[in-house]
Scaffold this active site. Structure first.
Site, PDB file in Angstrom:
ATOM      1  N   GLU A  44       0.855  -1.182   0.000  1.00  0.00           N
ATOM      2  CA  GLU A  44       0.000   0.000   0.000  1.00  0.00           C
ATOM      3  C   GLU A  44       0.894   1.235   0.000  1.00  0.00           C
ATOM      4  OE1 GLU A  44      -2.866   0.474   3.081  1.00  0.00           O
ATOM      5  OE2 GLU A  44      -3.493  -1.622   3.007  1.00  0.00           O
ATOM      6  N   ASP A  55      -5.577   8.280  10.351  1.00  0.00           N
ATOM      7  CA  ASP A  55      -4.207   7.895  10.702  1.00  0.00           C
ATOM      8  C   ASP A  55      -3.777   8.444  12.047  1.00  0.00           C
ATOM      9  OD1 ASP A  55      -3.561   6.408   8.351  1.00  0.00           O
ATOM     10  OD2 ASP A  55      -3.511   8.290   7.252  1.00  0.00           O
ATOM     11  N   TYR A 168     -11.010  -4.489   3.448  1.00  0.00           N
ATOM     12  CA  TYR A 168     -10.130  -4.013   4.515  1.00  0.00           C
ATOM     13  C   TYR A 168     -10.937  -4.003   5.812  1.00  0.00           C
ATOM     14  CZ  TYR A 168      -6.393  -1.057   6.526  1.00  0.00           C
ATOM     15  OH  TYR A 168      -5.357  -0.561   7.278  1.00  0.00           O
TER      16      TYR A 168
END
Length: 258
Positions: A44, A55, A168
């Protein structure tokens, strides 16, 4: 998307994330090859962004370093192009929607396909808002990878029905980052996904030890490691090859026997 399918065809997949341009584009290209040589099945590439809401601090700091070097989506594209010239490993962009929108949605997917990008993850573009992007992704043959979070609950089946490439599975509520514990209900979530699709499931957010990788790989088809890779790069700068290789090998060995 065939390359993504192949990543899961030889046992449990190890997926490694790195931030484009950290510490430099040239180093990042080399590190992608280091990860592949150590056993990563898919890479990725994180597109640096000023407000990466999904994040944690490790990846946010990598974004800041890359942005200071003027690495944005076009530079990440060139990095991916350089990797693809030397490797056939599956490549997936992780980007937020603002850079895609500014670049031009149709142009983004067309150029990504031309470079050899296999899939795209856009954390801030939920299923219900993918109407503008999905047709261009489908036309280009680039998988628009869906995220299933602990908060998805009744939406899991609807999300899984649109799955491409891999699903995911977000391990825990919150942002990315190395952690010791994970949310409950992962097994049930993965089972719900598998009821409606045979697209592989990979678990990410927080995985940073071989023991965690082995545990998650028992539940899913692959594991995703991001902050641990980015942290090794932050500590090693342009000389993190050995540490990265040893780390990915340890994860690959942990899941190989499953």
């Amino acid at each position: 998307m065939d390359r993504i399918r192949n990543a899961f065809s030889h046992g449990k997949a190890v997926i490694a994330f790195l931030t484009a341009g950290d510490p430099t584009v040239e180093d990042s290209v080399r590190y992608a090859k280091t990860l592949e040589a150590a056993g990563a099945d898919l890479v990725e590439i994180g597109v640096p962004f000023s407000d990466p809401i999904a994040d944690g601090p490790v990846i946010m700091e990598a974004d800041v370093r890359a942005l200071a070097r003027h690495v944005h989506l076009p530079e990440a594209m060139e990095e991916a192009r350089a990797i693809r010239k030397e490797s056939d490993i599956p490549l997936v962009f992780l980007t937020y929607y603002n850079p895609v929108f500014a670049y031009g949605v149709e142009r983004f997917f067309r150029d990504a396909a031309a470079i050899g990008i296999d899939g795209v993850i856009i954390p801030d573009l939920p299923l219900e808002e993918q109407g503008e992007a999905a047709p261009f992704a489908e036309k280009s043959g680039v998988a628009l990878i869906q995220l299933v979070a602990p908060t998805s609950k009744e939406r899991v089946r609807a999300i899984a029905e649109k799955a491409q490439g891999f699903v995911y599975i977000v391990s825990s509520v919150g942002v990315t980052g190395m952690r010791d514990g994970f949310g409950s209900g992962l097994q049930e979530t993965i089972a719900a996904v598998r009821e409606v699709t045979d697209v592989p499931c990979a678990v990410g957010f927080g995985i940073h030890t071989p023991e965690q990788a082995r545990y998650m790989a028992r539940l899913a088809d692959g594991v995703i490691t991001g902050s641990a890779v980015v942290d090794l790069i932050a500590k090693g700068g342009g000389a993190a090859d050995e540490a990265l290789g040893a780390y990915i090998r340890s994860l690959k060995e942990a899941v190989a026997a499953l």
